[in-house]
Scaffold this active site. Structure first.
Site, mmCIF file in Angstrom:
data_model
loop_
_atom_site.group_PDB
_atom_site.id
_atom_site.type_symbol
_atom_site.label_atom_id
_atom_site.label_comp_id
_atom_site.label_asym_id
_atom_site.label_seq_id
_atom_site.Cartn_x
_atom_site.Cartn_y
_atom_site.Cartn_z
ATOM 1 N N ASP A 20 -3.558 -1.733 0.855
ATOM 2 C CA ASP A 20 -2.386 -0.744 0.628
ATOM 3 C C ASP A 20 -1.419 -0.901 1.511
ATOM 4 O O ASP A 20 -1.498 -1.574 2.491
ATOM 5 C CB ASP A 20 -3.086 0.770 1.086
ATOM 6 N N ASN A 68 -2.730 4.493 -10.621
ATOM 7 C CA ASN A 68 -1.440 3.877 -10.541
ATOM 8 C C ASN A 68 -0.698 3.520 -11.699
ATOM 9 O O ASN A 68 0.315 3.171 -11.781
ATOM 10 C CB ASN A 68 -2.018 2.382 -9.958
HETATM 11 C C1 IPE Z 1 -4.926 2.879 -3.692
HETATM 12 O O1 IPE Z 1 -3.694 2.872 -3.188
HETATM 13 C C2 IPE Z 1 -5.116 1.970 -4.934
HETATM 14 C C3 IPE Z 1 -4.814 0.409 -4.658
HETATM 15 C C4 IPE Z 1 -4.968 -0.015 -3.437
HETATM 16 C C5 IPE Z 1 -5.107 -0.389 -5.852
HETATM 17 P P1 IPE Z 1 -2.691 3.767 -3.513
HETATM 18 O O2 IPE Z 1 -1.391 3.342 -2.637
HETATM 19 O O3 IPE Z 1 -2.491 3.923 -5.047
HETATM 20 O O4 IPE Z 1 -3.165 5.121 -3.027
HETATM 21 P P2 IPE Z 1 -2.737 6.500 -2.527
HETATM 22 O O5 IPE Z 1 -2.091 7.170 -4.024
HETATM 23 O O6 IPE Z 1 -1.410 6.633 -1.813
HETATM 24 O O7 IPE Z 1 -3.823 7.330 -2.081
HETATM 25 C C1 IPE Z 2 -0.582 -1.228 -2.593
HETATM 26 O O1 IPE Z 2 0.219 -0.990 -2.056
HETATM 27 C C2 IPE Z 2 -0.973 -1.851 -3.944
HETATM 28 C C3 IPE Z 2 -1.154 -1.106 -5.156
HETATM 29 C C4 IPE Z 2 -1.458 0.167 -5.001
HETATM 30 C C5 IPE Z 2 -1.042 -1.737 -6.408
HETATM 31 P P1 IPE Z 2 1.209 0.002 -2.594
HETATM 32 O O2 IPE Z 2 2.251 -0.302 -3.561
HETATM 33 O O3 IPE Z 2 0.585 1.384 -2.600
HETATM 34 O O4 IPE Z 2 2.257 0.351 -1.075
HETATM 35 P P2 IPE Z 2 2.836 1.557 -0.337
HETATM 36 O O5 IPE Z 2 1.420 2.533 -0.443
HETATM 37 O O6 IPE Z 2 3.827 2.099 -1.454
HETATM 38 O O7 IPE Z 2 3.434 1.275 0.783
HETATM 39 MG MG MG Z 3 0.094 2.770 -1.589
#
Ligand code: IPE
Ligand code: IPE
Ligand code: MG
Length: 249
Positions: A20, A68
């Site tokens: 993340d 997502n």
């Molecule tokens: C969790 O990350 C899913 C992945 C890392 C693929 P998110 O960024 O989607 O999680 P939330 O929504 O902030 O909990």
């Molecule tokens: C994790 O990084 C990757 C996926 C969930 C695909 P994020 O895209 O959630 O990055 P933040 O949380 O917005 O910084």
């Molecule tokens: Mg995230």
């Protein structure tokens, strides 16, 4: 060797990672979110190499959650393209490192190009034995559990499954992770302290490790640090500390 003195006798068999913070990493640099995702691929390579080097047998990476799909469609498209590109670019390397590729989640609803790349890479790496890389794609733990209940219920109604036979091992065997041991360690980057619908059944006794580091900055040494931290913990599984130390339950 590494910065942390890792005990080779206490290597977790299975490590899971919620990767993340890609978006925030890019934002800090004044770039678009996808720039963070692209740079996150390097961290995947580092984590996989580090895991392989110390003898982790299964590495599960949360790459795309069911939730997502609610992101802007441009970001989803870019992520899917990145997935296809990365698979094509990395398959030879996966073979060199003895990595077998596997997936959990609703892979059949990914774009056809992703499915094709995944099928090919799985086929090319199927005989590798050093480490299994499990990509969680369009994955949701509640959905996985619901599907397992659906399947068991159908079998019960058709007289193929005795309801009294439903125990923890049987439930585990109906999940997409049936072939893998539960993770001993879960790592989540970016300072978020939540599970976000990831492996909720499988994490029952997993050690949780949270770090503020954003995923594109998470490198081999950070992976080793998490392993080291895990190795300092006492896993009691409900017992007392004395029982664990005396080894006679
Ligand atoms: C969790 O990350 C899913 C992945 C890392 C693929 P998110 O960024 O989607 O999680 P939330 O929504 O902030 O909990
Ligand atoms: C994790 O990084 C990757 C996926 C969930 C695909 P994020 O895209 O959630 O990055 P933040 O949380 O917005 O910084
Ligand atoms: Mg995230």
């Amino acid at each position: 060797m590494k910065d942390f003195k890792i005990d080779q006798n206490k290597i977790p068999k299975h490590v899971a990672i919620i990767m993340d913070g890609n978006g925030r990493w890019a934002k800090q640099k004044g770039e678009l979110r996808i720039f963070g995702h692209t740079n996150g691929v390097d961290s995947v390579r580092e984590a996989l190499t580090a895991a392989g080097e110390i003898g982790v047998e299964y590495l599960t990476l949360y790459a795309f959650s069911t939730e997502n799909w609610n992101r802007p469609k441009e970001e989803i498209a870019a992520l899917m393209d990145l997935l296809v590109q990365s698979i094509y670019n990395e398959t030879d390397e996966l073979n060199k490192k003895g990595v077998k590729l596997a997936t959990i989640g609703d892979v059949e609803i990914l774009p056809k190009s992703c499915q094709k790349a995944l099928i090919e890479a799985k086929e090319k790496t199927k005989d590798n034995k050093k480490i299994t890389l499990i990509l969680a794609l369009s994955y949701s733990s509640r959905r996985e559990i619901s599907l397992a209940i659906q399947k068991m219920s159908k079998e019960v109604s058709q007289g193929e499954l005795n309801p009294n036979a439903i125990n923890e091992d049987l439930v585990s065997s109906y999940l997409s992770t049936a072939d893998y041991p539960d993770p001993e360690l879960l790592i989540r980057t970016s300072g978020e302290n939540r599970v976000s619908n990831f492996l909720m059944w499988q994490l029952a006794y997993t050690e949780l490790y949270f770090t503020d580091i954003l995923w594109p900055d998470f490198k081999k040494k950070n992976f080793y640090k998490a392993i080291y931290d895990y190795q300092q913990r006492e896993r009691r599984f409900g017992k007392t500390s004395e029982q664990i130390l005396n080894h006679n339950a």
